[in-house]
Design an enzyme around this catalytic site. Structure first.
Site, PDB file in Angstrom:
ATOM      1  N   LYS A   1      38.046  -5.729   2.596  1.00 12.94           N
ATOM      2  CA  LYS A   1      36.816  -6.091   3.291  1.00 12.94           C
ATOM      3  C   LYS A   1      35.953  -6.847   2.301  1.00 12.94           C
ATOM      4  O   LYS A   1      35.500  -6.265   1.316  1.00 12.94           O
ATOM      5  CB  LYS A   1      36.103  -4.812   3.742  1.00 12.94           C
ATOM      6  CG  LYS A   1      36.022  -4.692   5.225  1.00 12.94           C
ATOM      7  CD  LYS A   1      35.073  -3.587   5.647  1.00 12.94           C
ATOM      8  CE  LYS A   1      35.356  -3.239   7.086  1.00 12.94           C
ATOM      9  NZ  LYS A   1      35.892  -1.930   7.336  1.00 12.94           N
ATOM     10  N   GLY A   2      35.753  -8.124   2.531  1.00 16.52           N
ATOM     11  CA  GLY A   2      34.912  -8.901   1.623  1.00 16.52           C
ATOM     12  C   GLY A   2      33.483  -8.918   2.117  1.00 16.52           C
ATOM     13  O   GLY A   2      33.138  -8.213   3.073  1.00 16.52           O
ATOM     14  N   ALA A   3      32.660  -9.723   1.453  1.00 24.52           N
ATOM     15  CA  ALA A   3      31.255  -9.806   1.832  1.00 24.52           C
ATOM     16  C   ALA A   3      31.096 -10.410   3.227  1.00 24.52           C
ATOM     17  O   ALA A   3      30.189 -10.059   3.970  1.00 24.52           O
ATOM     18  CB  ALA A   3      30.517 -10.646   0.804  1.00 24.52           C
ATOM     19  N   GLU A   4      31.990 -11.325   3.583  1.00 24.63           N
ATOM     20  CA  GLU A   4      31.841 -12.070   4.832  1.00 24.63           C
ATOM     21  C   GLU A   4      32.977 -11.849   5.809  1.00 24.63           C
ATOM     22  O   GLU A   4      32.853 -12.173   6.978  1.00 24.63           O
ATOM     23  CB  GLU A   4      31.812 -13.582   4.508  1.00 24.63           C
ATOM     24  CG  GLU A   4      30.733 -14.000   3.560  1.00 24.63           C
ATOM     25  CD  GLU A   4      29.539 -14.592   4.295  1.00 24.63           C
ATOM     26  OE1 GLU A   4      29.749 -15.228   5.322  1.00 24.63           O
ATOM     27  OE2 GLU A   4      28.407 -14.386   3.824  1.00 24.63           O
TER      28      GLU A   4
ATOM     29  N   ILE B   1      40.047  -8.986   5.675  1.00 29.47           N
ATOM     30  CA  ILE B   1      41.330  -9.609   5.379  1.00 29.47           C
ATOM     31  C   ILE B   1      42.446  -8.713   5.903  1.00 29.47           C
ATOM     32  O   ILE B   1      42.497  -7.524   5.572  1.00 29.47           O
ATOM     33  CB  ILE B   1      41.517  -9.784   3.851  1.00 29.47           C
ATOM     34  CG1 ILE B   1      40.300 -10.464   3.214  1.00 29.47           C
ATOM     35  CG2 ILE B   1      42.806 -10.501   3.514  1.00 29.47           C
ATOM     36  CD1 ILE B   1      40.120 -11.904   3.526  1.00 29.47           C
TER      37      ILE B   1
ATOM     38  N   LYS C   1      42.197 -14.084   7.718  1.00 29.20           N
ATOM     39  CA  LYS C   1      40.842 -13.857   7.207  1.00 29.20           C
ATOM     40  C   LYS C   1      39.875 -14.017   8.370  1.00 29.20           C
ATOM     41  O   LYS C   1      39.619 -15.132   8.842  1.00 29.20           O
ATOM     42  CB  LYS C   1      40.541 -14.872   6.099  1.00 29.20           C
ATOM     43  CG  LYS C   1      39.161 -14.735   5.504  1.00 29.20           C
ATOM     44  CD  LYS C   1      39.023 -15.616   4.272  1.00 29.20           C
ATOM     45  CE  LYS C   1      37.624 -15.543   3.687  1.00 29.20           C
ATOM     46  NZ  LYS C   1      37.499 -16.336   2.478  1.00 29.20           N
TER      47      LYS C   1
ATOM     48  N   ASP D   1      32.523 -21.045  -5.092  1.00 32.21           N
ATOM     49  CA  ASP D   1      32.406 -19.615  -5.432  1.00 32.21           C
ATOM     50  C   ASP D   1      33.547 -19.251  -6.401  1.00 32.21           C
ATOM     51  O   ASP D   1      34.337 -18.341  -6.139  1.00 32.21           O
ATOM     52  CB  ASP D   1      32.482 -18.774  -4.153  1.00 32.21           C
ATOM     53  CG  ASP D   1      32.167 -17.303  -4.406  1.00 32.21           C
ATOM     54  OD1 ASP D   1      31.489 -16.989  -5.401  1.00 32.21           O
ATOM     55  OD2 ASP D   1      32.595 -16.453  -3.594  1.00 32.21           O
TER      56      ASP D   1
END
Ligand SMILES: Nc1ncnc2c1ncn2[C@@H]1O[C@H](COP(=O)(O)OP(=O)(O)OP(=O)(O)O)[C@@H](O)[C@H]1O
Ligand SMILES: [Mg+2]
Length: 215
Positions: free
Chosen positions: A11-14, A17, A30, A124
């Protein structure tokens, strides 16, 4: 009950996955998820815009020969991108586990050189957005904030982000950034100017910090 055939991986910031299979490939899905603090229409616009720019930048990078996971598709309605799964360790982990880490940083420098030489910006560039395979090949991932620009400042920003995250995770940062720089200049001789710009941004930041201390 709705079935999801894909396994949640991170789980990313946005985004969330997932790992799955598509066209007989092991893939990453994603999915950019809504942010509740944003107005729904704005939120959807931001998510599709990031998805489009991620897909575009990834394909452009791939066309220029930069090692990125191959894009297999996008689903705008589900704000999902599908690309090949890269087997390996994040650069963040590799820093602590690999013996040939200096060689890896040289190679990461070469990949970013290709990117910048073609006026592509990552947006990034952290040690969490590079995957290193068992054969020590680095793949660059996560192009959601990426795009096309010839501006020195944007290239310098990528370099500075990379150096800042490296500095935060290892005392060997100076040596490793030196290896990165060698690969970068090796692949992109004009990269010297982006490095010089990075140095200027850093000394500007130090100057501002000193000024603030005096207040
Ligand atoms: N093609 C890929 N192959 C293997 N693993 C991947 C791939 N793409 C993403 N991942 C894994 O999923 C994580 C999150 O992916 P990504 O960086 O693209 O999303 P993100 O939402 O921006 O995450 P973060 O906020 O942590 O940066 C990666 O750090 C990596 O562990
Ligand atoms: Mg990421």
């Amino acid at each position: 009950m709705k079935r999801n055939p894909h396994k949640e991986l991170a789980k990313g910031a946005e985004a969330i996955i997932y790992q799955g299979r598509f066209l007989n490939f092991k893939v990453i899905l994603k999915k950019r998820v809504p942010k509740l603090y944003r107005l729904p229409e704005i939120d959807y616009r931001i998510r599709t815009q990031r998805l489009r720019s991620e897909a575009k930048t990834m394909v452009s990078a791939w066309q220029c020969g930069v090692r990125v996971p191959e894009l297999l598709g996008i689903d705008l309605e589900k704000t999902t991108l599908i690309c090949k799964f890269i087997e390996g360790d994040l650069l963040y982990t590799a820093v602590r586990t690999h013996d040939s880490i200096q060689k890896i940083f040289f190679k990461v420098g070469e990949e970013i050189a290709h990117l910048h030489a073609n006026d592509l910006i990552h947006g990034d560039l952290t040690v969490f957005n590079v995957i290193v395979t068992e054969k020590l090949i680095p793949y660059i991932i996560d192009f959601g904030l990426g795009g096309f620009s010839g501006e020195l400042e944007r290239k310098a920003d990528d370099l500075l982000t990379f150096y800042s995250t490296l500095k935060a995770i290892t005392p060997k940062n100076k040596q490793l950034f030196e290896n990165f720089k060698q690969g970068y200049i090796n692949g992109y001789s004009e990269g010297i100017q982006a490095l010089e710009q990075m140095r200027k941004i850093m000394s500007r930041a130090r100057y501002i910090a000193r000024e603030n201390r005096l207040e």
